[in-house]
Design an enzyme around this catalytic site. Structure first.
Site, mmCIF file in Angstrom:
data_model
loop_
_atom_site.group_PDB
_atom_site.id
_atom_site.type_symbol
_atom_site.label_atom_id
_atom_site.label_comp_id
_atom_site.label_asym_id
_atom_site.label_seq_id
_atom_site.Cartn_x
_atom_site.Cartn_y
_atom_site.Cartn_z
ATOM 1 N N GLY A 212 56.152 50.667 37.775
ATOM 2 C CA GLY A 212 56.128 51.039 36.359
ATOM 3 C C GLY A 212 54.767 51.381 35.793
ATOM 4 O O GLY A 212 54.670 51.812 34.637
ATOM 5 N N ALA A 213 53.713 51.224 36.584
ATOM 6 C CA ALA A 213 52.368 51.495 36.058
ATOM 7 C C ALA A 213 52.208 52.966 35.673
ATOM 8 O O ALA A 213 51.664 53.288 34.609
ATOM 9 C CB ALA A 213 51.313 51.100 37.087
ATOM 10 N N GLY A 214 52.703 53.866 36.518
ATOM 11 C CA GLY A 214 52.626 55.290 36.205
ATOM 12 C C GLY A 214 53.455 55.655 34.984
ATOM 13 O O GLY A 214 53.081 56.527 34.196
ATOM 14 N N ASP A 215 54.580 54.958 34.811
ATOM 15 C CA ASP A 215 55.444 55.216 33.653
ATOM 16 C C ASP A 215 54.781 54.732 32.366
ATOM 17 O O ASP A 215 54.892 55.381 31.319
ATOM 18 C CB ASP A 215 56.796 54.535 33.845
ATOM 19 C CG ASP A 215 57.476 54.964 35.133
ATOM 20 O OD1 ASP A 215 57.335 56.145 35.505
ATOM 21 O OD2 ASP A 215 58.138 54.130 35.774
#
Length: 323
Positions: A260-263
């Site tokens: 979820g870091a990229g999101d």
């Protein structure tokens, strides 16, 4: 972009990640799993809402306990779910996600087919799409019909209504018939986006070169783009526009899980761009926005799961102050 619009609409999959209770083990070795809602487009929608932006999610869930739970999570996080449908004949997608010792992920998916794959053109909520200032999507919805046609139709409606198109391929190779198919389909809609974000791993996959040097990145640039971004994990990100390019360092945090870091990064960036479109013409403003996005991505890696780890504005500002 039409004046007065500030809605960010995310299109695609929402699912449940099952995350091992112990890091650094294989799925077979995991003693148990924590249920964590996810799916990259849904993560982006919730990231936007957590940061105070207006977000809607468009997609299909199974008419089952997990699907109803996920719709409830969207609503409880302030995401408009008017574009969410339920399929009585297919289950909500599941993914088992292993966390290796370095915090990186490996995936095993259960979707054969899952409800998200069965969304049809005629089921799209066109009113939601036409309300979008930004229409955001990935590539998983391109893998099979009828969802692929629904995806292409939604992009066209959003474009015709004046939305910016935001694309994060979000490569998940185990879901594709082959690497060649993945590359071909990801690139089939490449030229239509205004903003594209790829990770360093996706950059290598798409270019065939293990390098993040400008000459490699620029093979993916198109004259129509407004912004091309490469995320580099804890090393930050690189950015490219028609007029300028550069890089920003990341933030040092105690990484537990990179899911979820990229999101979070994308959600933060889009929230800021919708608030002030001149960001795309000013390098100073863009660097400020991307620093904020880097902070949001970093915070997300400090907890397990994607949605539970997405930060609010206060948390992001605290990290910016600390650094």
């Amino acid at each position: 972009m039409a004046s007065g619009k500030d809605l960010i609409v995310s299109f695609g999959e929402m699912l449940i990640d099952f995350v091992p209770t112990v890091s650094g083990v294989s799925l077979a070795e995991a003693p148990g799993f924590i249920k964590a809602p996810g799916g990259a487009p849904a993560n982006v929608a919730i990231a936007v809402a957590r940061l105070g932006g207006r977000a809607a999610f468009l997609g299909k869930l199974g008419d089952d306990e997990f699907g109803r739970m996920l719709a409830g999570i969207l609503r409880s996080n302030g995401v408009d779910d008017a574009g969410v449908l339920f399929d009585t004949g297919a289950r909500t997608a599941l993914a088992f996600v292993t966390l290796r010792a370095d915090g990186e992920r490996e995936f095993m998916f259960y979707r054969n087919p899952s409800a998200d794959m069965l969304l049809e053109e005629g089921e799209l909520n066109l009113d939601v799409i036409k309300s979008a200032a930004v229409f955001h999507y990935g590539s998983i919805s391109l893998i099979t019909e009828p969802c692929r046609s629904a995806h292409l139709k939604a992009m066209q409606v959003a474009r015709d209504a004046g939305a910016l198109l935001s694309y994060d391929p979000n490569l998940r190779l185990p879901l594709w018939p082959s690497a060649e198919s993945a590359r071909e389909q990801i690139m089939s809609i490449w030229d239509q986006a205004d903003i594209i974000k790829v990770s360093d791993v996706e950059l290598e996959f798409l270019t065939g070169t293990d390098s993040v040097q400008d000459d490699v990145v620029l093979t993916l640039w198109r004259p129509e783009f407004k912004l091309l971004l490469v995320t580099l994990g804890e090393k930050g990100c690189k950015y490219y526009t028609k007029d300028f390019r550069g890089s920003l360092d990341g933030f040092s945090v105690n990484t537990v899980d990179t899911t979820g870091a990229g999101d979070a990064f994308v959600g933060a960036m889009l929230t800021k761009i919708v608030a002030d479109q001149s960001v795309l013409q000013s390098e100073e403003k863009l660097r400020e926005v991307l620093r904020f996005a880097n902070a949001c991505g970093a915070i997300t890696t400090t907890k397990k799961g994607a949605i539970p780890a997405l930060p609010n504005k206060t948390e992001a500002l605290e990290l910016l102050k600390r650094d």
